[in-house]
Write a protein that holds these residues in place. Structure first.
Motif, mmCIF file in Angstrom:
data_model
loop_
_atom_site.group_PDB
_atom_site.id
_atom_site.type_symbol
_atom_site.label_atom_id
_atom_site.label_comp_id
_atom_site.label_asym_id
_atom_site.label_seq_id
_atom_site.Cartn_x
_atom_site.Cartn_y
_atom_site.Cartn_z
ATOM 1 N N TYR A 174 -16.330 -2.681 2.449
ATOM 2 C CA TYR A 174 -15.959 -1.502 1.685
ATOM 3 C C TYR A 174 -15.654 -0.342 2.620
ATOM 4 O O TYR A 174 -16.094 -0.311 3.766
ATOM 5 C CB TYR A 174 -17.055 -1.123 0.685
ATOM 6 C CG TYR A 174 -18.339 -0.631 1.333
ATOM 7 C CD1 TYR A 174 -18.566 0.732 1.512
ATOM 8 C CD2 TYR A 174 -19.314 -1.520 1.775
ATOM 9 C CE1 TYR A 174 -19.728 1.186 2.112
ATOM 10 C CE2 TYR A 174 -20.475 -1.073 2.381
ATOM 11 C CZ TYR A 174 -20.672 0.277 2.540
ATOM 12 O OH TYR A 174 -21.821 0.734 3.138
ATOM 13 N N THR A 175 -14.859 0.594 2.110
ATOM 14 C CA THR A 175 -14.507 1.798 2.862
ATOM 15 C C THR A 175 -15.580 2.853 2.622
ATOM 16 O O THR A 175 -15.982 3.067 1.472
ATOM 17 C CB THR A 175 -13.131 2.327 2.407
ATOM 18 O OG1 THR A 175 -12.168 1.282 2.569
ATOM 19 C CG2 THR A 175 -12.707 3.549 3.201
ATOM 20 N N THR A 193 -19.523 -8.351 1.370
ATOM 21 C CA THR A 193 -18.300 -7.653 0.949
ATOM 22 C C THR A 193 -18.045 -6.496 1.908
ATOM 23 O O THR A 193 -18.974 -5.922 2.478
ATOM 24 C CB THR A 193 -18.414 -7.102 -0.483
ATOM 25 O OG1 THR A 193 -19.538 -6.213 -0.554
ATOM 26 C CG2 THR A 193 -18.598 -8.217 -1.493
#
Length: 145
Positions: free
Chosen positions: A31-32, A29
């Motif tokens: 993500y920031t 995944t």
């Protein structure tokens, strides 16, 4: 010009961090980074206050960014004065373009619908005793011929 919004984002400017990848079992995944999320939230909050209930800008805009970075505490008084006077320039992180990205993304859905509405940007990075980013958004009145 039909409208102008001005606001300041307090504290040291933060450049938009690159998306990170994490493995979750068999999946990866994206993500920031949390630092970017926090800074964009601060931008959104500062912009929301400046909007004062005004509707989102839907047309073209120009943006002025005055990016002020903190002077190192370890510097001598002479060097600090030179930094404030513009003799010494900030050539280290944060990168001016990444700060712009974080500011623009923080304003999405708060000042304008999306940062694709920006048609012109003026930006400057300098040292200051008071770090922050000072933002001016000017709405462009379209003229149809």
């Amino acid at each position: 010009m039909s409208g102008e919004i001005q606001f300041a984002v307090p504290g040291n400017p933060v450049g938009k961090g690159r998306a990170k990848a994490a493995r979750r079992g068999n999946y990866v995944t994206m993500y920031t980074p949390q630092k970017t999320v926090n800074y964009e939230s601060l931008v959104a909050y500062s912009a929301h206050i400046a909007m004062n209930g005004r509707a989102l800008i839907t047309g073209a805009v120009t943006v002025d960014l005055d990016i002020r970075v903190q002077i190192a505490e370890s510097w001598s008084h002479k060097k600090k004065k030179q930094a404030v006077d513009g003799v010494i320039h900030p050539t280290k992180k944060p990168d001016i373009d990444n700060v712009e990205k974080a500011i623009f993304d923080g304003m999405n859905g708060v000042v304008w619908k999306d940062d694709v509405q920006v048609i012109s940007v003026s930006k400057r990075k300098r040292y200051s005793d008071v770090p922050g980013v000072f933002v001016i958004v000017r709405e462009i009145q379209s003229t149809i011929y």
